[in-house]
Motif scaffolding. Structure first.
Motif, PDB file in Angstrom:
ATOM      1  N   PRO A   1       0.805  -1.229   0.000  1.00  0.00           N
ATOM      2  CA  PRO A   1       0.000   0.000   0.000  1.00  0.00           C
ATOM      3  C   PRO A   1       0.836   1.276   0.000  1.00  0.00           C
ATOM      4  O   PRO A   1       0.321   2.350  -0.314  1.00  0.00           O
ATOM      5  CB  PRO A   1      -0.819  -0.121   1.294  1.00  0.00           C
ATOM      6  CG  PRO A   1      -0.907  -1.589   1.540  1.00  0.00           C
ATOM      7  CD  PRO A   1       0.438  -2.132   1.105  1.00  0.00           C
ATOM      8  N   ARG A   2       2.108   1.171   0.327  1.00  0.00           N
ATOM      9  CA  ARG A   2       2.996   2.344   0.271  1.00  0.00           C
ATOM     10  C   ARG A   2       3.696   2.453  -1.075  1.00  0.00           C
ATOM     11  O   ARG A   2       3.710   3.520  -1.675  1.00  0.00           O
ATOM     12  CB  ARG A   2       4.063   2.258   1.370  1.00  0.00           C
ATOM     13  CG  ARG A   2       3.521   2.498   2.746  1.00  0.00           C
ATOM     14  CD  ARG A   2       4.614   2.655   3.760  1.00  0.00           C
ATOM     15  NE  ARG A   2       5.313   1.384   3.960  1.00  0.00           N
ATOM     16  CZ  ARG A   2       6.467   1.266   4.577  1.00  0.00           C
ATOM     17  NH1 ARG A   2       7.095   2.319   5.045  1.00  0.00           N
ATOM     18  NH2 ARG A   2       7.019   0.088   4.742  1.00  0.00           N
ATOM     19  N   VAL A   3       4.311   1.362  -1.529  1.00  0.00           N
ATOM     20  CA  VAL A   3       5.174   1.483  -2.705  1.00  0.00           C
ATOM     21  C   VAL A   3       4.429   1.439  -4.030  1.00  0.00           C
ATOM     22  O   VAL A   3       4.817   2.139  -4.966  1.00  0.00           O
ATOM     23  CB  VAL A   3       6.323   0.438  -2.707  1.00  0.00           C
ATOM     24  CG1 VAL A   3       7.217   0.629  -1.493  1.00  0.00           C
ATOM     25  CG2 VAL A   3       5.812  -0.985  -2.777  1.00  0.00           C
ATOM     26  N   ARG A   4       3.380   0.647  -4.147  1.00  0.00           N
ATOM     27  CA  ARG A   4       2.673   0.577  -5.432  1.00  0.00           C
ATOM     28  C   ARG A   4       1.966   1.884  -5.782  1.00  0.00           C
ATOM     29  O   ARG A   4       2.179   2.425  -6.872  1.00  0.00           O
ATOM     30  CB  ARG A   4       1.704  -0.607  -5.452  1.00  0.00           C
ATOM     31  CG  ARG A   4       2.355  -1.929  -5.792  1.00  0.00           C
ATOM     32  CD  ARG A   4       2.890  -1.902  -7.210  1.00  0.00           C
ATOM     33  NE  ARG A   4       3.291  -3.228  -7.623  1.00  0.00           N
ATOM     34  CZ  ARG A   4       3.337  -3.628  -8.884  1.00  0.00           C
ATOM     35  NH1 ARG A   4       2.986  -2.814  -9.851  1.00  0.00           N
ATOM     36  NH2 ARG A   4       3.742  -4.829  -9.182  1.00  0.00           N
ATOM     37  N   PRO A   5       1.120   2.439  -4.922  1.00  0.00           N
ATOM     38  CA  PRO A   5       0.477   3.712  -5.270  1.00  0.00           C
ATOM     39  C   PRO A   5       1.478   4.844  -5.496  1.00  0.00           C
ATOM     40  O   PRO A   5       1.289   5.669  -6.393  1.00  0.00           O
ATOM     41  CB  PRO A   5      -0.435   3.995  -4.075  1.00  0.00           C
ATOM     42  CG  PRO A   5      -0.734   2.641  -3.513  1.00  0.00           C
ATOM     43  CD  PRO A   5       0.552   1.877  -3.684  1.00  0.00           C
TER      44      PRO A   5
END
Length: 100
Positions: free
Chosen positions: A28-32
Motif C-alpha cells: 500500500p505504500r510502494v505501489r500507489p
C-alpha cells in the motif's frame, strides 16, 4: 484510459500469514507511490492463494513502461530486501472490464 493488471499468486506452503503481513506493510505504500493504485486484494488461506489487482493510467505499453521504472526503483528494492521467496507460482495478466 486505465489499464488493470490482475496478479494471482500461489504461496509457498506455510508462508501465507508472513506474506500477507509483509504485503500489508509494503504494497500500500510502494505501489500507489509508483503510480499503481491497488484496486483490491483478497486472500484464500485455505488454498494458499493471494489475488490482487493494480492499475495505471494509459494503455498496456504505458503500464509496462511505468512497471519497468518501478521494478528498478529504490522503494521496491527496500520492500523486497531480505524477504524470502514466498510465492511459489505467479499468474499475472492484463484484464478488461466487461461490465456494460
Amino acid at each position: 484510459m486505465r489499464t488493470v493488471q490482475l496478479r494471482r499468486y500461489t504461496l509457498v506452503e506455510g508462508e501465507y500469514d508472513a506474506f500477507v503481513a509483509w504485503w500489508n506493510e509494503w504494497m500500500p505504500r510502494v505501489r500507489p507511490a509508483a503510480g499503481f493504485p491497488i484496486e483490491f486484494a483478497y486472500g484464500l488461506p485455505e488454498t494458499n492463494e493471494f489475488v490482487w489487482a493494480v492499475s495505471a493510467e494509459g494503455d498496456e505499453d504505458a503500464f509496462l513502461a511505468r512497471e519497468k521504472e518501478y521494478m528498478a526503483s529504490d522503494a521496491r528494492a527496500e520492500a523486497f530486501a531480505g524477504v524470502p521467496q514466498r510465492v511459489a507460482e505467479y499468474n499475472i495478466r492484463f484484464v478488461r472490464d466487461v461490465v456494460a
